[in-house]
Each structure stands twice: as structure tokens, then as C-alpha cells.
Motif scaffolding. Structure first.
Motif, PDB file in Angstrom:
ATOM      1  N   TYR A  92       0.851  -1.189   0.000  1.00 25.83           N
ATOM      2  CA  TYR A  92       0.000   0.000   0.000  1.00 25.83           C
ATOM      3  C   TYR A  92       0.882   1.232   0.000  1.00 25.83           C
ATOM      4  N   TYR A 101       1.046   5.673  -0.236  1.00 24.90           N
ATOM      5  CA  TYR A 101       0.286   6.874   0.107  1.00 24.90           C
ATOM      6  C   TYR A 101       1.099   8.126  -0.188  1.00 24.90           C
ATOM      7  N   TYR A 139       0.924  12.133   1.328  1.00 24.27           N
ATOM      8  CA  TYR A 139       0.378  13.128   2.241  1.00 24.27           C
ATOM      9  C   TYR A 139       1.111  14.435   1.982  1.00 24.27           C
ATOM     10  N   PHE A 160      -3.925  13.895   4.193  1.00 20.25           N
ATOM     11  CA  PHE A 160      -3.936  12.787   3.253  1.00 20.25           C
ATOM     12  C   PHE A 160      -4.266  13.279   1.843  1.00 20.25           C
ATOM     13  N   TYR A 165      -3.141   1.016  -4.385  1.00 22.75           N
ATOM     14  CA  TYR A 165      -2.987  -0.416  -4.105  1.00 22.75           C
ATOM     15  C   TYR A 165      -3.284  -1.183  -5.375  1.00 22.75           C
ATOM     16  N   SER A 202      -6.887   3.751  -4.595  1.00 19.90           N
ATOM     17  CA  SER A 202      -7.899   3.129  -3.754  1.00 19.90           C
ATOM     18  C   SER A 202      -8.723   4.170  -3.003  1.00 19.90           C
ATOM     19  N   GLU A 203      -8.137   5.299  -2.750  1.00 18.38           N
ATOM     20  CA  GLU A 203      -8.859   6.366  -2.066  1.00 18.38           C
ATOM     21  C   GLU A 203      -8.141   7.686  -2.344  1.00 18.38           C
ATOM     22  N   SER A 234       2.928   0.817   3.432  1.00 18.74           N
ATOM     23  CA  SER A 234       2.648  -0.168   4.476  1.00 18.74           C
ATOM     24  C   SER A 234       2.498  -1.538   3.826  1.00 18.74           C
ATOM     25  N   VAL A 292      -4.985  -3.961   6.180  1.00 20.58           N
ATOM     26  CA  VAL A 292      -4.473  -2.606   5.941  1.00 20.58           C
ATOM     27  C   VAL A 292      -4.718  -1.679   7.117  1.00 20.58           C
ATOM     28  N   PHE A 293      -5.843  -1.843   7.819  1.00 24.99           N
ATOM     29  CA  PHE A 293      -6.153  -0.895   8.883  1.00 24.99           C
ATOM     30  C   PHE A 293      -5.203  -1.024  10.064  1.00 24.99           C
ATOM     31  N   GLN A 294      -4.589  -2.190  10.222  1.00 27.64           N
ATOM     32  CA  GLN A 294      -3.713  -2.405  11.361  1.00 27.64           C
ATOM     33  C   GLN A 294      -2.255  -2.144  11.037  1.00 27.64           C
ATOM     34  N   GLU A 295      -1.952  -1.992   9.768  1.00 31.95           N
ATOM     35  CA  GLU A 295      -0.550  -1.871   9.369  1.00 31.95           C
ATOM     36  C   GLU A 295      -0.013  -0.477   9.645  1.00 31.95           C
ATOM     37  N   THR A 296       1.240  -0.425   9.998  1.00 30.27           N
ATOM     38  CA  THR A 296       1.917   0.844  10.207  1.00 30.27           C
ATOM     39  C   THR A 296       2.311   1.440   8.866  1.00 30.27           C
ATOM     40  N   GLN A 297       2.051   2.722   8.711  1.00 26.66           N
ATOM     41  CA  GLN A 297       2.537   3.431   7.531  1.00 26.66           C
ATOM     42  C   GLN A 297       3.905   4.025   7.861  1.00 26.66           C
ATOM     43  N   TYR A 298       4.883   3.723   7.030  1.00 28.27           N
ATOM     44  CA  TYR A 298       6.238   4.242   7.197  1.00 28.27           C
ATOM     45  C   TYR A 298       6.446   5.369   6.199  1.00 28.27           C
TER      46      TYR A 298
END
Lengths: 116, 117
Positions: free
Chosen positions: A31, A33, A35, A45, A50, A55-56, A95, A100-106
Motif C-alpha cells: 500500500y 500513500y 500526504y 492525506f 494499491y 484506492s482512495e 505499508s 491494511v487498517f492495522q498496518e503501520t505506515q512508514y
């Protein structure tokens, strides 16, 4: 330790010009992103990506913005015709994993874009 | 909508003293909460996260955070602050509202921590 990298670190451009910001996410991440952080303001954001598609996206991410993963490693953000208000620090993040909701974004170190 | 609030723009603390950076959240459903730190001219570095389980979460650099469901808070703490902890700290919540949500992060405004020798 794997890191997200971004180039360039700084970019100065004239209003109306196109810019491409580049990112290399962590290699096994799924995933991606973008920002941005306007000076003195919150981190906002822009878009998530993905499986080779958006995806958003936020309302900031209008037709002037586009993202691409041109090969297996790079992830780019293009601003077609820059405006003064696009001046900001742009962060790429990635990430991994399946939940996906639990993963850390680096996050990468950012590209500081200045539009004159 | 999911959101977090950081009520303090700045926290000043003497080196060696306990450090607390406050964060409250507003979510529908289960909260997924994160803390990041930003040093000058650097990116956001992940410190810790709460997904589920133990309310006390331990993270990097000696930081920990306590999840409190009844107070909807997720305060960041360090028992003994260092001058090198001086930085901008962001609380964030995973936005999972909406059928099209892919879990973007909603950040708080940030809290500047100043640790004096």
C-alpha cells in the motif's frame, strides 16, 4: 532497516509548471500513500494506491494530481500545473501486510516543494 | 468522521522529568491509533500504535502510550525526558469510516515538545 526514500529533497518551480515527486517505498510493501503538510498546518492525506490503482483520494487530489507506479520500485506524484498553494512538504508512505487498517505506515523524509 | 485532537501546541519539560503529550480521539467503531515524531527537516518517524489488546503500548526510544477507552484518550508518555526528545509529535487515527475507506491516517495538529537541560 528498510526505509522509504524520496527525491528530490527540495524542488523549486514556477507557477504553472509540472513537477514529479518520486518515492521508493519499502520493497515488500503493498500500500502506498501521499500526504502533504503545508507549513504550520496538519499533515493531510492526498491519495492511497494499491494493486496499481488509486484506492482512495481526498478532495485535495483533483485533476491536477496523478500518481503512478511506473515500475516495481518507484511511486510518483505528478502535479500537472502547479499553483502557489501547492507549496508544501510532500510525504510518501508505504505499508505492508494484508490487514491494511492495522498496518503501520512508514514515511519518507519528504520533498519540500516551493512554487513561485 | 474519525479525528484526533492534541490540546497542547507546546509542552515544556526539564530533562529527566516525565513527559506527557496528550491526544484524544473521536471514532465510530474500534480505534486504531498511532504516534509519530518529526524532527526538524525530517520525515515522520513511527513511535507506536494501539490496535487491540493491552492498554499500555510500548514503543521506540522509551516511549509508551496509554489507551483509555472511557476517556477516549491515547496519551504519549516517557518517564524521563531527554533533550534529544525535543521534536514535533503527532497523534493519528486510522480513518476507516465509509465503504470506500482504505484506512488513511487523520493527524492531529501536532505538539511541539521542548526539553530543556
Amino acid at each position: 532497516e528498510p526505509e522509504v526514500t524520496q527525491t528530490p529533497s527540495h524542488q523549486v518551480t514556477q507557477m504553472g509548471q509540472e513537477v514529479i515527486l518520486r518515492c521508493v517505498p519499502i520493497s515488500n510493501h503493498l500500500y502506498f500513500y501521499w500526504y502533504r503538510q503545508i507549513l504550520g498546518q496538519k499533515v493531510e492525506f492526498l491519495v492511497s494506491f494499491y494493486n496499481n490503482e488509486i484506492s482512495e483520494k481526498s478532495e485535495i487530489f483533483d485533476d491536477q494530481f496523478s500518481v503512478e507506479r511506473p515500475d516495481g520500485s518507484n511511486f510518483t506524484l505528478k502535479i500537472r500545473s502547479t499553483k502557489l498553494e501547492d507549496s508544501a512538504m510532500y510525504f510518501c508512505a508505504s505499508s505492508g501486510g494484508l490487514v491494511v487498517f492495522q498496518e503501520t505506515q512508514y514515511f519518507g523524509p519528504g520533498t519540500r516543494l516551493l512554487v513561485l | 468522521a474519525q479525528s484526533v485532537a492534541q490540546p497542547e501546541d507546546q509542552v515544556n519539560v526539564a530533562e529527566g522529568n516525565p513527559l506527557t503529550v496528550k491526544c484524544t480521539y473521536s471514532v465510530s467503531g474500534n480505534p486504531y491509533l498511532f504516534w509519530y515524531v518529526q524532527y526538524p527537516n525530517r520525515g515522520l518517524q513511527f513511535l507506536l500504535k494501539y490496535i487491540t489488546g493491552d492498554n499500555l503500548v510500548k514503543g521506540s526510544y522509551g516511549f509508551e502510550a496509554e489507551f483509555n477507552k472511557s476517556q477516549t484518550s491515547f496519551h504519549l508518555k516517557k518517564p524521563s525526558a531527554l533533550v534529544s526528545d525535543s521534536a514535533l509529535y503527532f497523534c493519528a487515527v486510522r480513518d476507516i469510516e465509509g465503504a470506500d475507506s482504505w484506512g488513511k491516517l487523520q493527524f492531529g495538529a501536532g505538539t511541539q515538545v521542548v526539553v530543556t537541560p
